[in-house]
Design a protein around this motif. Structure first.
Motif, PDB file in Angstrom:
ATOM      1  N   LEU A   1      13.254  10.165  -7.136  1.00 16.06           N
ATOM      2  CA  LEU A   1      11.949  10.584  -6.547  1.00 16.06           C
ATOM      3  C   LEU A   1      11.995   9.951  -5.097  1.00 16.06           C
ATOM      4  O   LEU A   1      11.193  10.417  -4.401  1.00 16.06           O
ATOM      5  CB  LEU A   1      10.887  11.813  -6.999  1.00 16.06           C
TER       6      LEU A   1
ATOM      7  N   GLN B   1       3.320   6.499  -2.532  1.00 17.05           N
ATOM      8  CA  GLN B   1       4.097   7.330  -2.949  1.00 17.05           C
ATOM      9  C   GLN B   1       4.261   7.017  -4.392  1.00 17.05           C
ATOM     10  O   GLN B   1       4.288   8.109  -4.911  1.00 17.05           O
ATOM     11  CB  GLN B   1       5.443   7.049  -2.128  1.00 17.05           C
TER      12      GLN B   1
ATOM     13  N   ARG C   1      -4.828   8.717   3.506  1.00 11.53           N
ATOM     14  CA  ARG C   1      -3.691   8.238   4.358  1.00 11.53           C
ATOM     15  C   ARG C   1      -2.912   9.390   4.303  1.00 11.53           C
ATOM     16  O   ARG C   1      -1.984   9.417   4.421  1.00 11.53           O
ATOM     17  CB  ARG C   1      -2.612   7.773   3.181  1.00 11.53           C
TER      18      ARG C   1
ATOM     19  N   TYR D   1      -2.243  12.508   2.938  1.00 10.71           N
ATOM     20  CA  TYR D   1      -1.276  12.951   2.110  1.00 10.71           C
ATOM     21  C   TYR D   1      -1.980  14.397   1.286  1.00 10.71           C
ATOM     22  O   TYR D   1      -2.903  14.308   1.360  1.00 10.71           O
ATOM     23  CB  TYR D   1      -0.704  11.992   0.508  1.00 10.71           C
TER      24      TYR D   1
ATOM     25  N   PRO E   1      11.998   6.211  -2.426  1.00  6.28           N
ATOM     26  CA  PRO E   1      13.436   5.022  -2.120  1.00  6.28           C
ATOM     27  C   PRO E   1      13.641   3.724  -2.644  1.00  6.28           C
ATOM     28  O   PRO E   1      13.664   3.337  -1.576  1.00  6.28           O
ATOM     29  CB  PRO E   1      12.693   5.461  -0.196  1.00  6.28           C
TER      30      PRO E   1
ATOM     31  N   ASP F   1       0.533  -1.428  -0.016  1.00  6.33           N
ATOM     32  CA  ASP F   1      -0.261  -0.216  -0.440  1.00  6.33           C
ATOM     33  C   ASP F   1       0.587   1.563   0.013  1.00  6.33           C
ATOM     34  O   ASP F   1       0.966   2.031  -0.433  1.00  6.33           O
ATOM     35  CB  ASP F   1      -0.592   0.111   1.085  1.00  6.33           C
ATOM     36  N   GLU F   2       2.112   1.185   0.934  1.00  8.97           N
ATOM     37  CA  GLU F   2       2.967   2.073   0.699  1.00  8.97           C
ATOM     38  C   GLU F   2       3.065   3.035  -0.569  1.00  8.97           C
ATOM     39  O   GLU F   2       3.325   4.003  -0.695  1.00  8.97           O
ATOM     40  CB  GLU F   2       4.110   2.380   1.823  1.00  8.97           C
TER      41      GLU F   2
END
Lengths: 267, 421
Positions: B369, B350, B414, B416, B371, B345-346
């Protein structure tokens, strides 16, 4: 003989129907508690942010309500609910528990207080002594914490009486993370501050609605920079700090900033 | 963003309109300050429906494989040429005319207080096209966005592209002038500082609403006078779609009919001012974004069902009028929204957030951009493509228009940063 008579007067005569009622109430309470301890966390873990934490925090409250309701329903089936009877019964039970199960009872009471005072809730990140982790379950006697190393730790609520509990997010979805940088004193401070701020602002983990702060402290052997920022989710804290650290070091190295080295230990 | 109707003027005190409507109808194209944007309200029934769908999704997450074709009914698609005639791409030159009106005072003053003006647009809502048309009307110099290498190098030679003093200029895509990278902010800070100070002369800058939300954090200079295209609410949307489907030269009446119950949704030329709830729903779902509403509308149009098919649709098909002056077009229900693939999900969040903040990115830039290593980024992009949450166009990966509502809602849930529309 008179004590025996008095005890008989406190307790009602328990027939088969009363026993069935008590068993039914106990069974229902246990089933409800098991169900809510499974269903609410299951739903909560499918949500995000504040909604998740709010839902998870309701589990121990609902459990306490169910227990109290069951207790209130069972007591009148066992004794005549007069003030005199209640004082006599609870006095005797309290005395027995005080001698035989002192620590256990202490944890139970602390557990009720922890739920009431909301010292920690499911989803909070807490530190008790050397233990740091996410609260997964606030039980009757213990709080279950999962550490970043994936260890399950059961901490008795009784520790509340004499130990500070550090709650990093206190029911909020975000918590402050800090990445430390130790630099050689010969550098342009304003440039480093701006560079570190940009490192935080460009991290995909960053919660952009929260502030980014760079704190600088001069020490005898170098300059310490603390980059403070909030990730989008508390569960990202370690990945966020790692991201800040690796990208921060990379940016500083590209700018020819020297890192401080630890002073040699004096023998 | 507001929910109540008001009359607005921009920072230069200019009302902003073109394409005058019929009688008391509002203008089709209207430019307002950001604070004057009125998100079309959702009906109570639809809001409850959405809440129920979200609740159900907690228990039954959608399967990745079921997303792409879900909800398609059996009605045949319209031929591409007919679809293009019924729903052509919006003509942004009319919007540019309205923008011209909104900026009239600013362009008329020899030395305005603000040397640059901003036009903020939601994704797919044509801000760059409007600015290009506006530049054509004023013979303004069109400034191209810098290459990504220039952005990362902070190469100030990009400013050599600016015209000499006095020449009007436009920068249609501010969102392509930065990268969310530690080295990707220097150039845009320089640009905004020079533009605000008047060093670059007078110009108009276009920016995507998501990038604008981010840039407001790295260059916190409030611009309450920044303009945006006013939301297309139900009536405005119905008028726009009717005008698109019925150019002045057309002679046939077109009936857009609900494929579920056969009732008329829209008849062109417009017979009355009554607007069906479908348009209110569509406008609310798209948050007033015309470009995305047009995409939804185009996706929902179908040809008449084949006569041999059984059931209700057969009955309605046989009711086709004999008159050659009338054409029926079927409109299916709202399409199912794409959902995030299960797991990771993360990483998905992102990736989608990076795509939205930059209004699309090349796959080669994404690993710089995020990780994540390049192969992981590619795998995520392909999975998002399979879930209809990303697509690649001209070497740039972006979120498709039909997925923007889902992605916005997903990123908002979430925590953001999202745009302010």
């Amino acid at each position: 003989m008179s004590d025996k008579m008095q005890a008989v007067q406190i307790f009602k005569k328990i027939d088969f129907a009363a026993m069935l009622d008590i068993a039914a109430i106990l069974g229902l309470a246990v089933l409800l508690i098991i169900a809510l301890q499974h269903v609410l966390p299951w739903i909560g873990n499918r949500l995000h942010g504040k909604k998740r934490l709010t839902l998870l925090a309701t589990v121990p409250i609902f459990r306490l309500i169910i227990i109290l309701a069951a207790f209130v329903m069972i007591v009148p089936l066992l004794i005549e609910p007069s003030l005199q009877n209640m004082v006599a019964l609870f006095g005797s039970v309290g005395l027995a528990i005080g001698f035989a199960l002192k620590d256990y009872a202490s944890s139970l009471i602390a557990g009720i207080i922890a739920v009431g005072e909301r010292n920690y809730r499911n989803g909070d990140w807490i530190r008790v002594g050397d233990i740091y982790g996410e609260v997964r379950h606030v039980g009757m006697r213990t709080v279950e914490v999962i550490t970043p190393e994936d260890d399950r730790v059961l901490i008795p609520h009784a520790l509340l009486w004499n130990q500070p509990v550090i709650n990093s997010n206190n029911g909020e979805a975000h918590l402050l993370c800090v990445a430390d940088f130790y630099l050689h004193p010969q550098h342009e401070g304003a440039m480093v501050r701006q560079a570190l701020e940009d490192v935080a602002m460009t991290s995909p983990y960053l919660c952009l609605d929260a502030p980014v702060i760079v704190v600088v402290k001069e020490t005898a052997w170098g300059t310490r920079y603390r980059l403070k920022a909030y990730p989008v989710s508390a569960s990202q804290q370690f990945r966020f700090i790692s991201d800040l650290t690796t990208r921060g070091r990379s940016v500083l190295r590209e700018a020819d900033i020297q890192f401080a080295t630890a002073p040699a230990a004096v023998p | 963003m507001k929910a109540k109707k008001n009359t607005h003027t921009n920072g230069a005190g200019v009302s902003s309109s073109a394409s005058k409507g019929r009688g008391s109808e509002p203008d089709l194209w209207e430019f307002v300050p950001l604070s004057g944007y009125e998100v079309p309200a959702q009906t109570t029934g639809k809001a409850a429906d959405n809440a129920w769908s979200s609740f159900k999704r907690i228990f039954m997450p959608m399967e990745e494989a079921s997303l792409s074709g879900a909800g398609e009914n059996e009605l045949p698609h319209l031929p591409q040429t007919r679809l293009q005639q019924l729903v052509p791409s919006p003509d942004w030159s009319s919007a540019a005319a309205a923008l011209d009106g909104a900026l009239q005072e600013w362009t008329a003053v020899p030395e305005p207080d603000r040397p640059v003006q901003f036009l903020i647009g939601q994704p797919y809502n044509g801000h760059a096209e409007i600015i290009r048309h506006w530049a054509g009307r004023h013979r303004a110099e069109l400034i191209a966005s810098p290459a990504y290498e220039q952005i990362l190098a902070g190469n100030l030679r990009w400013f050599d592209n600016w015209p000499s003093s006095g020449q009007l200029w436009v920068l249609p895509n501010l969102e392509h002038c930065y990268l969310r990278h530690a080295h990707g902010l220097k150039l845009i800070r320089q640009l905004l500082a020079r533009a605000e100070s008047g060093q670059l002369g007078r110009g108009l800058i276009g920016c995507d609403s998501w990038a604008w939300a981010y840039l407001q954090r790295i260059w916190p200079v409030p611009r309450p006078d920044a303009l945006t295209l006013q939301a297309f609410d139900g009536p405005r949307l119905a008028r726009f779609l009717a005008a698109m489907a019925n150019p002045p030269t057309a002679r046939r009446r077109i009936r857009f009919r609900n494929a579920a119950n056969g009732s008329d949704i829209l008849v062109v030329p417009l017979e009355n001012d009554q607007v069906r709830s479908e348009f209110h729903q569509l406008a609310a779902h798209c948050r007033g974004n015309l470009g995305i509403a047009v995409q939804y509308w185009r996706k929902r149009l179908r040809a008449a069902p084949a006569e041999e098919k059984s059931g209700k649709m057969e009955k309605t098909a046989t009711e086709q009028p004999g008159s050659p002056d009338e054409e029926w077009v079927w409109v299916t229900n709202m399409l199912p929204e794409p959902a995030l693939p299960s797991g990771e999900d993360e990483d998905f969040s992102q990736t989608l957030h990076a795509l939205m903040l930059h209004a699309g990115l090349p796959a080669s830039i994404l690993p710089q951009l995020l990780p994540l290593p390049p192969h992981r980024c590619m795998a995520l992009l392909f999975r998002l493509r399979n879930a209809v949450l990303a697509h690649s166009c001209d070497g740039r990966w972006s979120v498709p228009g039909l997925a923007c509502a889902s992605v916005r809602s997903l990123l908002r849930s979430r925590d953001y940063l999202i745009d302010s529309f």
